[in-house]
Design a protein around this motif. Structure first.
Motif, PDB file in Angstrom:
ATOM      1  N   LEU A  67       0.827  -1.211   0.000  1.00 38.12           N
ATOM      2  CA  LEU A  67       0.000   0.000   0.000  1.00 38.12           C
ATOM      3  C   LEU A  67       0.861   1.261   0.000  1.00 38.12           C
ATOM      4  CD1 LEU A  67      -2.894  -0.992   2.461  1.00 38.12           C
ATOM      5  CD2 LEU A  67      -2.935  -0.928  -0.038  1.00 38.12           C
ATOM      6  N   LEU A  68       1.985   1.234   0.704  1.00 40.12           N
ATOM      7  CA  LEU A  68       2.899   2.384   0.667  1.00 40.12           C
ATOM      8  C   LEU A  68       3.468   2.580  -0.731  1.00 40.12           C
ATOM      9  CD1 LEU A  68       4.857   2.053   4.040  1.00 40.12           C
ATOM     10  CD2 LEU A  68       3.242   3.859   3.407  1.00 40.12           C
ATOM     11  N   ALA A  69       3.797   1.480  -1.411  1.00 37.85           N
ATOM     12  CA  ALA A  69       4.292   1.582  -2.784  1.00 37.85           C
ATOM     13  C   ALA A  69       3.225   2.179  -3.692  1.00 37.85           C
ATOM     14  CB  ALA A  69       4.718   0.208  -3.284  1.00 37.85           C
TER      15      ALA A  69
ATOM     16  N   ILE B  96      -2.349   5.608   5.313  1.00 35.06           N
ATOM     17  CA  ILE B  96      -2.985   4.306   5.512  1.00 35.06           C
ATOM     18  C   ILE B  96      -3.386   4.206   6.983  1.00 35.06           C
ATOM     19  CG2 ILE B  96      -2.735   1.813   5.268  1.00 35.06           C
ATOM     20  CD1 ILE B  96      -0.222   2.444   3.537  1.00 35.06           C
ATOM     21  N   THR B  97      -4.625   3.783   7.246  1.00 34.31           N
ATOM     22  CA  THR B  97      -5.090   3.637   8.626  1.00 34.31           C
ATOM     23  C   THR B  97      -5.459   2.185   8.884  1.00 34.31           C
ATOM     24  OG1 THR B  97      -5.939   5.910   8.680  1.00 34.31           O
ATOM     25  CG2 THR B  97      -6.764   4.378  10.348  1.00 34.31           C
TER      26      THR B  97
ATOM     27  N   ASP C 123      -7.840  -6.422  -4.954  1.00 27.91           N
ATOM     28  CA  ASP C 123      -6.793  -5.972  -5.874  1.00 27.91           C
ATOM     29  C   ASP C 123      -6.535  -4.478  -5.681  1.00 27.91           C
ATOM     30  OD1 ASP C 123      -5.007  -5.583  -7.894  1.00 27.91           O
ATOM     31  OD2 ASP C 123      -6.452  -5.890  -9.522  1.00 27.91           O
ATOM     32  N   ILE C 124      -5.381  -4.127  -5.097  1.00 29.37           N
ATOM     33  CA  ILE C 124      -5.099  -2.718  -4.831  1.00 29.37           C
ATOM     34  C   ILE C 124      -4.873  -1.934  -6.126  1.00 29.37           C
ATOM     35  CG2 ILE C 124      -4.142  -3.270  -2.573  1.00 29.37           C
ATOM     36  CD1 ILE C 124      -1.358  -2.793  -3.726  1.00 29.37           C
TER      37      ILE C 124
ATOM     38  N   SER D 274       8.298   3.831  11.662  1.00 30.72           N
ATOM     39  CA  SER D 274       9.180   3.898  10.500  1.00 30.72           C
ATOM     40  C   SER D 274       8.624   4.766   9.383  1.00 30.72           C
ATOM     41  CB  SER D 274       9.440   2.485   9.963  1.00 30.72           C
ATOM     42  OG  SER D 274       8.238   1.884   9.538  1.00 30.72           O
ATOM     43  N   ASP D 275       7.313   4.945   9.329  1.00 32.56           N
ATOM     44  CA  ASP D 275       6.691   5.790   8.296  1.00 32.56           C
ATOM     45  C   ASP D 275       5.419   6.388   8.876  1.00 32.56           C
ATOM     46  OD1 ASP D 275       5.360   6.867   6.016  1.00 32.56           O
ATOM     47  OD2 ASP D 275       6.456   5.484   4.723  1.00 32.56           O
ATOM     48  N   ALA D 276       5.390   7.695   9.056  1.00 37.62           N
ATOM     49  CA  ALA D 276       4.264   8.375   9.705  1.00 37.62           C
ATOM     50  C   ALA D 276       2.992   8.280   8.902  1.00 37.62           C
ATOM     51  CB  ALA D 276       4.607   9.847   9.950  1.00 37.62           C
ATOM     52  N   ARG D 277       3.081   7.877   7.643  1.00 35.59           N
ATOM     53  CA  ARG D 277       1.868   7.730   6.849  1.00 35.59           C
ATOM     54  C   ARG D 277       1.049   6.520   7.280  1.00 35.59           C
ATOM     55  NH1 ARG D 277       4.120   7.714   0.868  1.00 35.59           N
ATOM     56  NH2 ARG D 277       5.615   6.356   1.940  1.00 35.59           N
TER      57      ARG D 277
END
Length: 311
Positions: free
Chosen positions: A24-26, A43-44, A105-106, A64-67
């Motif tokens: 999802l980060l990608a 992303i939550t 499917d993302i 590691s990633d604030a998102r």
């Protein structure tokens, strides 16, 4: 720029959640790089009272990633309540809900965003292929959707909880105060302009399904009794037919006893109808009890979820 928030309910997903976050980060990086969403997108993950390391992994991912954000519920409240918690607590112009097991499917999300830019307020992800499912699961799923349609429930066949919702529709969703949640039936009631994006459902990446047969049946019953009174109407009609049938059987028994030699002494003519009618009565009492229990739960107005912590 549109701010996107991906809502991912989780329950004991320690085996898959790291891979889900990575993919999802990608996807977010790609969408941000293409200028399709704001760099404030995130992303939550909603931890539905997991008993494994799911929440600690969410904390590590956030560090590691604030998102990567997290919402921890105080106890397990079920998938629908966890999903509602994410939809009502999380921020963003557009929220997309999807399962943590990577079966949704993302790559359909960019197409959902395209439909949103065209004016759709709700975009439904609809499965057009279920090759990874067993024959039994495909058959029962198709039968379930057809049954709901026949009972008058407005539902989209092949759609689960993979959907895009705009902030306008989320504000409207907050007005629904139902305790017995069946979001697949509630969302179509919102109205607004909708669109459909088809995708192929993949196999679960890792871990086990959180919906065994018993939970699937309970969820199906909830969907029917939450949106249709037809089972109660059927109970009345079948009860009336059985009553008429019993009267006819009684008339035949009197006729056979008085005017023919067909009457044979025995218990079958008494016991069989008694057990049959008793079973029907118990069945319909169970249907009525299901509706009464839902009314009981609604009148208490207990909170649908309690947030213990957010990241």
């Amino acid at each position: 720029m549109t701010t996107l928030n991906l809502i991912v309910p989780c329950y004991n997903e320690e085996e898959v959640i790291t891979e889900t976050c990575s993919r999802l980060l990608a996807l977010l990086d790609r969408l941000i790089g293409a200028g399709e969403v704001s760099d404030e997108s995130r992303i939550t993950f909603v931890d539905d009272g997991s008993r494994d390391r799911t929440w600690s992994i969410i904390e590590t991912m956030h560090a590691s990633d604030a998102r990567c954000r997290g919402i921890k519920l105080s106890r397990n409240r079920g998938h629908q309540n966890a999903l509602l918690a994410g939809l009502t607590v999380a921020e963003g112009d557009v929220l997309v809900s999807l399962d943590a097991d990577l079966q949704d499917d993302i790559e359909a999300i960019p197409r959902m965003l395209e439909e949103y830019r065209k004016g759709a307020e709700i975009v439904f992800g609809v499965r057009h292929k279920r090759a990874c499912d067993t024959f039994f699961k495909r058959f029962t799923a198709q039968s379930y959707y057809k049954t709901l349609k026949a009972l008058g429930v407005e539902i989209l066949p092949g759609h689960a909880d993979f959907r895009l919702m705009s902030r306008k529709t989320l504000d409207a969703l907050k007005d629904f105060q139902e305790v017995n949640l069946f979001l697949r039936g509630i969302i179509p009631l919102l109205g607004f302009r909708t669109a459909i994006v088809e995708y192929e459902r993949a196999a679960r990446f890792a871990g086990e399904s959180k919906y065994p047969l018993a939970k699937m049946l309970a969820f199906a019953f909830d969907g029917i009794t939450s949106f249709s009174a037809v089972p109660l109407q059927w109970s009345t009609r079948i009860g009336a037919l059985l009553a008429l049938g019993s009267l006819g059987f009684g008339a035949w028994a009197v006729y056979a006893r008085l005017f023919t030699d067909l009457a044979v002494p025995g218990w079958a003519s008494t016991v069989v109808p008694m057990y049959f009618l008793g079973g029907i009565q118990l069945l319909f009492l169970g249907v009525i009890g299901g509706y009464i229990s839902k009314t009981y739960a609604e009148t208490k107005h207990r909170p649908r979820f309690i947030v213990e912590r957010t990241l």
